[in-house]
Write an enzyme that holds these catalytic residues in place. Sequence first.
Site, mmCIF file in Angstrom:
data_model
loop_
_atom_site.group_PDB
_atom_site.id
_atom_site.type_symbol
_atom_site.label_atom_id
_atom_site.label_comp_id
_atom_site.label_asym_id
_atom_site.label_seq_id
_atom_site.Cartn_x
_atom_site.Cartn_y
_atom_site.Cartn_z
ATOM 1 N N GLY A 159 -1.021 -0.396 -8.838
ATOM 2 C CA GLY A 159 -0.198 0.680 -9.379
ATOM 3 C C GLY A 159 -0.028 1.862 -8.451
ATOM 4 O O GLY A 159 0.522 2.892 -8.833
ATOM 5 N N GLY A 175 1.726 1.846 -5.597
ATOM 6 C CA GLY A 175 3.039 1.874 -4.955
ATOM 7 C C GLY A 175 3.223 0.922 -3.787
ATOM 8 O O GLY A 175 4.121 1.113 -2.973
ATOM 9 N N LYS A 176 2.408 -0.136 -3.727
ATOM 10 C CA LYS A 176 2.559 -1.115 -2.635
ATOM 11 C C LYS A 176 3.889 -1.858 -2.751
ATOM 12 O O LYS A 176 4.671 -1.881 -1.803
ATOM 13 C CB LYS A 176 1.411 -2.137 -2.666
ATOM 14 C CG LYS A 176 0.042 -1.540 -2.443
ATOM 15 C CD LYS A 176 -1.045 -2.591 -2.478
ATOM 16 C CE LYS A 176 -1.181 -3.279 -3.824
ATOM 17 N NZ LYS A 176 -1.614 -2.421 -4.942
ATOM 18 N N SER A 177 4.142 -2.444 -3.942
ATOM 19 C CA SER A 177 5.377 -3.215 -4.109
ATOM 20 C C SER A 177 6.590 -2.304 -4.012
ATOM 21 O O SER A 177 7.624 -2.696 -3.464
ATOM 22 C CB SER A 177 5.393 -3.926 -5.460
ATOM 23 O OG SER A 177 4.235 -4.690 -5.595
ATOM 24 N N TYR A 178 6.461 -1.093 -4.541
ATOM 25 C CA TYR A 178 7.563 -0.131 -4.459
ATOM 26 C C TYR A 178 7.923 0.123 -2.995
ATOM 27 O O TYR A 178 9.089 0.179 -2.626
ATOM 28 C CB TYR A 178 7.151 1.175 -5.147
ATOM 29 C CG TYR A 178 8.240 2.223 -5.206
ATOM 30 C CD1 TYR A 178 9.095 2.305 -6.304
ATOM 31 C CD2 TYR A 178 8.401 3.128 -4.164
ATOM 32 C CE1 TYR A 178 10.095 3.260 -6.351
ATOM 33 C CE2 TYR A 178 9.399 4.088 -4.204
ATOM 34 C CZ TYR A 178 10.242 4.153 -5.303
ATOM 35 O OH TYR A 178 11.237 5.105 -5.339
ATOM 36 N N ASP A 234 2.442 -7.691 1.139
ATOM 37 C CA ASP A 234 2.102 -6.861 -0.012
ATOM 38 C C ASP A 234 0.721 -7.345 -0.456
ATOM 39 O O ASP A 234 0.595 -8.439 -1.013
ATOM 40 C CB ASP A 234 3.166 -7.092 -1.096
ATOM 41 C CG ASP A 234 3.026 -6.167 -2.274
ATOM 42 O OD1 ASP A 234 2.015 -5.448 -2.364
ATOM 43 O OD2 ASP A 234 3.933 -6.173 -3.124
ATOM 44 N N GLY A 284 -4.123 -5.691 -5.253
ATOM 45 C CA GLY A 284 -4.754 -4.407 -5.561
ATOM 46 C C GLY A 284 -6.185 -4.353 -5.041
ATOM 47 O O GLY A 284 -6.927 -5.323 -5.154
#
Length: 376
Positions: free
Chosen positions: A117, A119-122, A270, A273
């Site tokens: 959550g 912001g890696k994928s973002y 990516d 987590g």
Amino acid sequence: MDKSQNGLPFSDNASLEDKEGNDNSVTVAVRVRPFGQRELADKAVRRVVSMCGNETTVTSDNGTIHRFAYDFSFWSFDSENGDFAGQELVYNRLAQPLLSRAFEGYNTCLFAYGQTGSGKSYSIMGQGNEKVGIIPRFCKDLFFSAQQARDIKQVKISVEISFVEIYNEKIHDLLGSSKEKSGKKPTLKVREHPELGPYVEGLTTFVVNSFEDVEGWITLGNKSRATAATGMNDKSSRSHSVFTIVLAQTKTEMWEGHDHSITSKINLVDLAGSERQSQAMTISGERLREGANINKSLLTLGIVISLLSEQSAQNGRKKITCIPYRDSNLTWLLKESLGGNSKTTMIATISPANSHIEETLSTLRYPFCVNCIDKL
Ligand SMILES: Nc1ncnc2c1ncn2[C@@H]1O[C@H](COP(=O)(O)OP(=O)(O)OP(=O)(O)O)[C@@H](O)[C@H]1O
């Protein structure tokens, strides 16, 4: 004073080119996102992260200030701020230089690292057409540059892509259609070719001729990614995804009468987590195994990158012979793109909130960093 990660002085920090014009093999950036819905719903929410220049500061409840200096600090907390770093700026600073390097024949890797959550994928993939991330921007620019190279330098160019996920140390093809009798995707293995290095046996690769071609495969790959719910993020990705582009350039030298070819590999990764199992509420046996495997890959990646950085900081004077690439499938697969003739970039994504301070500090202390300071 908190100890510096490795004792290197602050001024040793540099971007791709250092003062002597040598290439740094590892570039590290930090990006802080805005408060999320859950954080905003918490009445006690407080921002504990600030940034100035390339420095990121985290202030604990007891007033302890932790300072980290990296190559870049990206302030994505609020767009009203003059230093706001949106998707385009992050791409321009971090990924565009890798594209130029790839055309020069270097292998490159870009990783997004951080807690679920954060912001890696973002950052890597983006969200919708408005907030396009690094992979689609990179592919668009790649085809633009390829066309220029064809037109101006008469170079023949071919682009091949593949997309895998590594979940529980098992490799799955995100673009392949084959399924086992059970309906599950088959598990693929990493093999090592004596000259070409590690590869995934049986992996589907596609030759792509335009951005539109590649866009379809990205959408398909994203849909296939295994996700599982955790206490922290309903769509939490528990797997690493590796999007690989192989760029082959061939030029015929008329006077020599033969072809010169250079091939470079670009890996855009990516990572899963990085949070600790207890915080992610990973409860069942299956989840605990997942957690252990995720941490094994992340731990090995940290060790590999930190050994390579140490080697590069010594300008090759010290050759470290036992880099443990084979300790995890992720590092084994990326071996050729991490060591030797390669460029690596890490984007560490963090939450701004006090509720995630421990994870934020652990992200910022991840051993990819040879150039960081964490002090009072
Ligand atoms: N820089 C940013 N600006 C605006 N929103 C962001 C930013 N980074 C992340 N977000 C938002 O935060 C949420 C979580 O981000 P994201 O899914 O990228 O996290 P993640 O680190 O990839 O998590 P996971 O490990 O679970 O995949 C998303 O709703 C995303 O839109």
